[in-house]
Design a protein around this motif. Sequence first.
Motif, short mmCIF file in Angstrom:
data_model
loop_
_atom_site.label_atom_id
_atom_site.label_comp_id
_atom_site.label_asym_id
_atom_site.label_seq_id
_atom_site.Cartn_x
_atom_site.Cartn_y
_atom_site.Cartn_z
N GLY A 190 4.19 1.12 1.94
CA GLY A 190 5.32 0.91 2.19
C GLY A 190 5.62 0.64 3.73
O GLY A 190 6.71 0.38 4.03
N CYS A 200 -0.26 0.10 9.45
CA CYS A 200 -0.66 1.54 9.10
C CYS A 200 -2.21 1.61 8.68
O CYS A 200 -2.84 2.55 9.04
N HIS A 201 -2.50 0.70 7.71
CA HIS A 201 -3.94 1.01 7.18
C HIS A 201 -4.93 -0.13 7.38
O HIS A 201 -5.95 -0.35 6.71
N GLY A 202 -4.24 -1.36 7.98
CA GLY A 202 -4.88 -2.43 8.21
C GLY A 202 -4.96 -3.31 7.06
O GLY A 202 -5.57 -4.36 6.91
N CYS A 213 -0.74 -5.49 8.47
CA CYS A 213 0.02 -4.04 8.09
C CYS A 213 -0.45 -3.08 9.32
O CYS A 213 -2.03 -3.01 9.32
N HIS A 226 1.00 -0.99 0.01
CA HIS A 226 -0.03 -0.09 0.10
C HIS A 226 1.01 1.27 -0.03
O HIS A 226 0.99 1.89 -1.02
FE1 FES Z 1 0.04 -1.08 4.70
FE2 FES Z 1 -1.23 1.13 4.22
S1 FES Z 1 0.78 0.70 4.26
S2 FES Z 1 -1.96 -0.85 4.57
#
Ligand code: FES
Length: 354
Positions: A281, A297-299, A295, A279
């Motif tokens: 990084g 960061c944004h799931g 992840c 997504h």
């Molecule tokens: Fe991994 Fe956004 S960076 S979901």
Amino acid sequence: MAEKKKMSVAEILAAARAADGKGAAASPPEPKATETEESPAAPPASKPKPAAAKPAAAAGGARPSVSDILAMARANKAAGAETAAKPAAAKPAAPAAKAAAAKPAAKATEAGAAKTGVQRDTASILAAARAGAKPGPVSKADAPARPAAKPREAKPVAEKAAPPRTVATVPPKPVKPAKAAAGAAEDRRTFLQIALGSAMAVGFSALAVTGGLFSLGLARFLFPNVLAEPPSKFKVGSRDGFPSGKVETKYVAQYGVWVVNGDFQGQQQIYALKTVCTHLGCTPSWLEAEQKFKCPCHGSGFYKDGVNFEGPAPRPLERYAIRIADDGQLEIDKSKTFQEELGQWADPDSYVTV
Ligand code: FES
């Protein structure tokens, strides 16, 4: 002075005349007969001397000429025979006055004659001059010895009278300003100097710092940092170290790789997944309990084989190249990646069969 140099006839005559003048003035009008002993031709003293015979000589006036003197000498020579024939007023210089006048001259020359042993008188000198003989005592042999020069007496130096001392009047000194004013001026000057010096010091310091930073930036631009990245290839051990269904996470921190022994499309494989979320990084985490990569960061979520199944991640995780090295160990090469959406996972370099 006459004795110091050779006397010429004229000088001798002059001396004789001077002697005549002095003798006439100093001697009495009737000289004694004994005083004329030097002049055998002198007339007897009894011969009356006319008052007008030598008016100038008696009074010390006009000097007789040479012709007169010669005439006087001739008269002296011929006095014995012709005294009566000549008029008394014609040549009054010959008789007693001459004898009287000759006395001082004879006295004056007596000293020199006594030294030299030669007696000379005017008549003899004149006779010698007339005969063309040697004119008087001019030779060194005949010349009387010169008297020793008198030492010059030192003239007393008159002490100069000291001028009266005048006392100079000294003008009064100007009144000095108060020390307080001088101190204030000094303090002001010192303050200005310090302030100016400080400002200049600050300016120069800032300039030096700026120059240093500029030089540092220039050097960094010319010599950029070189990242000391780990080698792209590294070995993780033999295949026995990775059991089936096992996700090894111990290389995440050092190499950013998950080593997985899993099943992909019905084939058991050992592959190396890149720990970068597709997504934006971030680095997902392996959740052993959920058997997925999540992840933070944004799931976004990825299965064990790396295929994305939730969240904003647009595509599966990427694989690194992996192979069995000569020593039998698994060797991962991070310089080469494989993407599933591109069908690259089918490449045998992207996995090792178990
Ligand atoms: Fe991994 Fe956004 S960076 S979901």
